[in-house]
Design an enzyme around this catalytic site. Structure first.
Site, PDB file in Angstrom:
ATOM      1  N   GLU A 157      19.285  -6.354  -6.022  1.00  0.00           N
ATOM      2  CA  GLU A 157      18.869  -7.755  -6.140  1.00  0.00           C
ATOM      3  C   GLU A 157      17.636  -8.098  -5.297  1.00  0.00           C
ATOM      4  O   GLU A 157      17.650  -9.052  -4.529  1.00  0.00           O
ATOM      5  CB  GLU A 157      20.052  -8.668  -5.802  1.00  0.00           C
ATOM      6  CG  GLU A 157      21.218  -8.433  -6.753  1.00  0.00           C
ATOM      7  CD  GLU A 157      22.498  -9.179  -6.391  1.00  0.00           C
ATOM      8  OE1 GLU A 157      22.494  -9.968  -5.436  1.00  0.00           O
ATOM      9  OE2 GLU A 157      23.521  -8.959  -7.074  1.00  0.00           O
ATOM     10  N   GLU A 262      27.927  -4.303 -13.941  1.00  0.00           N
ATOM     11  CA  GLU A 262      28.868  -5.313 -13.435  1.00  0.00           C
ATOM     12  C   GLU A 262      29.293  -6.243 -14.573  1.00  0.00           C
ATOM     13  O   GLU A 262      29.308  -7.461 -14.435  1.00  0.00           O
ATOM     14  CB  GLU A 262      28.221  -6.133 -12.307  1.00  0.00           C
ATOM     15  CG  GLU A 262      27.692  -5.286 -11.163  1.00  0.00           C
ATOM     16  CD  GLU A 262      27.204  -6.100  -9.963  1.00  0.00           C
ATOM     17  OE1 GLU A 262      27.421  -7.318  -9.910  1.00  0.00           O
ATOM     18  OE2 GLU A 262      26.583  -5.483  -9.075  1.00  0.00           O
TER      19      GLU A 262
HETATM   20  O1  G3I Z   1      35.527  -9.901   4.537  1.00  0.00           O
HETATM   21  C1  G3I Z   1      36.037 -11.242   4.533  1.00  0.00           C
HETATM   22  C2  G3I Z   1      37.396 -11.266   5.145  1.00  0.00           C
HETATM   23  O2  G3I Z   1      37.278 -10.914   6.495  1.00  0.00           O
HETATM   24  C3  G3I Z   1      37.991 -12.664   4.995  1.00  0.00           C
HETATM   25  O3  G3I Z   1      39.295 -12.669   5.451  1.00  0.00           O
HETATM   26  C4  G3I Z   1      37.988 -13.098   3.532  1.00  0.00           C
HETATM   27  C5  G3I Z   1      38.484 -14.507   3.336  1.00  0.00           C
HETATM   28  O4  G3I Z   1      37.817 -15.147   2.278  1.00  0.00           O
HETATM   29  O5  G3I Z   1      36.675 -13.023   3.051  1.00  0.00           O
HETATM   30  C6  G3I Z   1      36.150 -11.717   3.099  1.00  0.00           C
HETATM   31  O6  G3I Z   1      34.872 -11.706   2.550  1.00  0.00           O
HETATM   32  C7  G3I Z   1      34.803 -11.800   1.150  1.00  0.00           C
HETATM   33  C8  G3I Z   1      34.176 -10.514   0.615  1.00  0.00           C
HETATM   34  O7  G3I Z   1      33.974 -10.640  -0.753  1.00  0.00           O
HETATM   35  C9  G3I Z   1      35.009  -9.267   0.907  1.00  0.00           C
HETATM   36  O8  G3I Z   1      36.253  -9.353   0.310  1.00  0.00           O
HETATM   37  C10 G3I Z   1      33.950 -12.987   0.807  1.00  0.00           C
HETATM   38  O9  G3I Z   1      34.607 -14.187   1.171  1.00  0.00           O
HETATM   39  C11 G3I Z   1      33.636 -13.016  -0.667  1.00  0.00           C
HETATM   40  O10 G3I Z   1      32.651 -14.018  -0.919  1.00  0.00           O
HETATM   41  C12 G3I Z   1      33.073 -11.672  -1.078  1.00  0.00           C
HETATM   42  O11 G3I Z   1      32.766 -11.759  -2.443  1.00  0.00           O
HETATM   43  C13 G3I Z   1      32.123 -10.638  -3.012  1.00  0.00           C
HETATM   44  C14 G3I Z   1      30.670 -10.990  -3.325  1.00  0.00           C
HETATM   45  O12 G3I Z   1      30.068  -9.906  -4.004  1.00  0.00           O
HETATM   46  C15 G3I Z   1      29.896 -11.332  -2.069  1.00  0.00           C
HETATM   47  O13 G3I Z   1      28.545 -11.058  -2.180  1.00  0.00           O
HETATM   48  C16 G3I Z   1      32.861 -10.306  -4.297  1.00  0.00           C
HETATM   49  O14 G3I Z   1      34.159  -9.827  -3.964  1.00  0.00           O
HETATM   50  C17 G3I Z   1      32.105  -9.257  -5.092  1.00  0.00           C
HETATM   51  O15 G3I Z   1      32.668  -9.146  -6.367  1.00  0.00           O
HETATM   52  C18 G3I Z   1      30.653  -9.678  -5.257  1.00  0.00           C
HETATM   53  O16 G3I Z   1      29.970  -8.662  -5.930  1.00  0.00           O
HETATM   54  C19 G3I Z   1      28.582  -8.911  -6.232  1.00  0.00           C
HETATM   55  C20 G3I Z   1      27.890  -7.595  -6.177  1.00  0.00           C
HETATM   56  O17 G3I Z   1      28.096  -6.989  -4.920  1.00  0.00           O
HETATM   57  C21 G3I Z   1      26.385  -7.751  -6.456  1.00  0.00           C
HETATM   58  N1  G3I Z   1      26.153  -8.443  -7.697  1.00  0.00           N
HETATM   59  C22 G3I Z   1      26.852  -9.695  -7.858  1.00  0.00           C
HETATM   60  C23 G3I Z   1      28.350  -9.493  -7.628  1.00  0.00           C
HETATM   61  C24 G3I Z   1      29.117 -10.759  -7.880  1.00  0.00           C
HETATM   62  O18 G3I Z   1      28.766 -11.698  -6.900  1.00  0.00           O
END
Ligand code: G3I
Length: 377
Positions: A157, A262
């Site tokens: 990205e 994705e």
């Molecule tokens: O790590 C913390 C954890 O400590 C905490 O307890 C928990 C509570 O909400 O949050 C955790 O972080 C989360 C993280 O995923 C790990 O699980 C974040 O809130 C959450 O926002 C995060 O979301 C991920 C997102 O990327 C963040 O950038 C999604 O799971 C994941 O599917 C998404 O994937 C991205 C690709 O990497 C890149 N392209 C877009 C795609 C969709 O957004």
């Protein structure tokens, strides 16, 4: 029954029952002649190897992308402190199942801990410091998984919607060539791994043109890039199949392969635009934008299935250019689209529902491979 009659009866029953059923079929096998089928997985999906999630993964997906655990914040949360336990577990699980792992992702502005972008005395880091951090991270991670990770999303990205380079801490400290440097370090760290550039909305002409220039820049610098990942976060009507097919062809013309990395189909109304996966995007909640909290009605299931069928027929037409199609999540309950860009909704973007039951969309994707005329190129 005489043998010939038995054979004819078996054939007839197959014709009546149609394609192989969801219970007995395997997506990874159905698509084996064409390209790899993958899914993004989270640690809960395979914590218990005998769970229904794990069974589904083993049956249908030949390549696994960890949704979060190979990102910088998970691997090196503090300077020099690498946390490999979760990633090791995934690599072992994939290995037991003759599946591949995709490394997502090395250099990104998202899910990278603040220390990476901090210099001395609260100043931003200078070029040399950030390059050293990048190289060290890439060497350590690729060194550990050499031979066990099929390929890496080296840079994720990096483009704005108009095709220019995004203003990120990487670019601010290092300069535009941070992308070349990342590919250079990754190639040196694991010469056999495939190296990818990955982004969303690459179907849109301006952004696609930016990605084409980026690939050309890498090639002009003598760096090998193996494939471009079109993320494929699509809606029910946009982008058009033709737009994505054009993007696939444009990238392939550069001498690289293409992957859909994705894929999911957002079925909910109310959100602006399609495919914009910028995680910072937030939109206001409204009950009207969450109409399928009790389940997806049959006509919508059919629309979703038809949409998936259209995409997969196009992928099959272009299978000489495509190496992989990965769904972003195992089942609807796992999908990031339940929380994005409006938190707390009930989305239905994948092939399996919240109970891991195959949806009509699953059958549509399976049928696309099974009914394809093998004499087609
Ligand atoms: O790590 C913390 C954890 O400590 C905490 O307890 C928990 C509570 O909400 O949050 C955790 O972080 C989360 C993280 O995923 C790990 O699980 C974040 O809130 C959450 O926002 C995060 O979301 C991920 C997102 O990327 C963040 O950038 C999604 O799971 C994941 O599917 C998404 O994937 C991205 C690709 O990497 C890149 N392209 C877009 C795609 C969709 O957004």
């Amino acid at each position: 029954m005489p043998r010939t009659l038995f054979f004819l009866a078996a054939l007839a029953s197959l014709a009546v029952s149609g394609a192989v059923s969801a219970q007995t079929a395997s997506l990874r096998e159905a698509y084996q002649p064409y390209f790899l089928i993958g899914a993004a997985v989270n640690t809960g999906n395979y914590a218990d190897e005998n769970s229904e999630d794990a069974r589904l993964i083993k049956t249908h997906f030949k390549v696994l992308t960890p949704e979060n655990i190979l990102k910088w914040e998970a691997l090196q949360p503090h300077p020099g402190q690498f946390e490999f336990r979760a990633a090791d577990r995934l690599v072992a699980f994939a290995g037991q199942n003759q599946s591949h792992v995709v490394g997502h992702t090395l250099v990104w502005h998202g899910q990278t801990p603040p220390w990476v972008f901090a210099g001395e005395n609260g100043e931003p880091p200078d070029r040399d410091l950030l390059l050293a951090r990048m190289r060290d991270h890439i060497n350590t991670v690729l060194g550990r998984y050499q031979g066990r990770v099929l390929g890496w999303d080296v840079v994720n990205e990096a483009l704005n919607e108009d095709g220019t380079l995004r203003d990120t801490p990487w670019r601010r400290a290092i300069g535009d060539d941070y992308i070349e440097k990342a590919f250079e370090y990754a190639r040196a760290a694991d010469p056999a791994a495939e190296l990818y550039y990955n982004d969303y909305r690459l179907e849109a002409p301006a952004k696609r043109a930016g990605a084409v220039s980026l690939v050309k820049r890498l090639q002009a610098a003598g760096l090998r890039i193996d494939a471009v990942g079109i993320q494929g976060h699509v809606g029910l009507t946009q982008p058009s199949i033709a737009e994505q097919e054009d993007a696939i062809r444009d990238f392939h013309r550069l001498g690289v392969r293409v992957m859909i990395t994705e894929m999911d189909v957002d079925v909910l109304p109310g959100t602006k635009g399609w495919g914009d996966a910028d995680i910072r995007r937030r939109e206001a909640a409204d009950p009207a934008f969450n109409p399928y909290a009790q389940g997806l009605p049959a006509p919508m299931q059919d629309a979703l299935a038809a949409r998936y069928a259209d995409f997969f027929r196009m992928y099959l037409r272009n299978h000489d250019k495509i190496t992989r199609v990965t769904f972003w999540g195992l089942n609807d309950g796992d999908s990031w689209l339940n929380g994005f860009p409006i938190p707390g909704r009930t989305n239905h973007p994948l092939l399996f529902d919240r109970q891991n039951r195959a949806k009509p969309a699953f059958q549509a994707v399976l049928d696309a491979a099974q009914t394809r005329d093998r004499s087609d190129p």
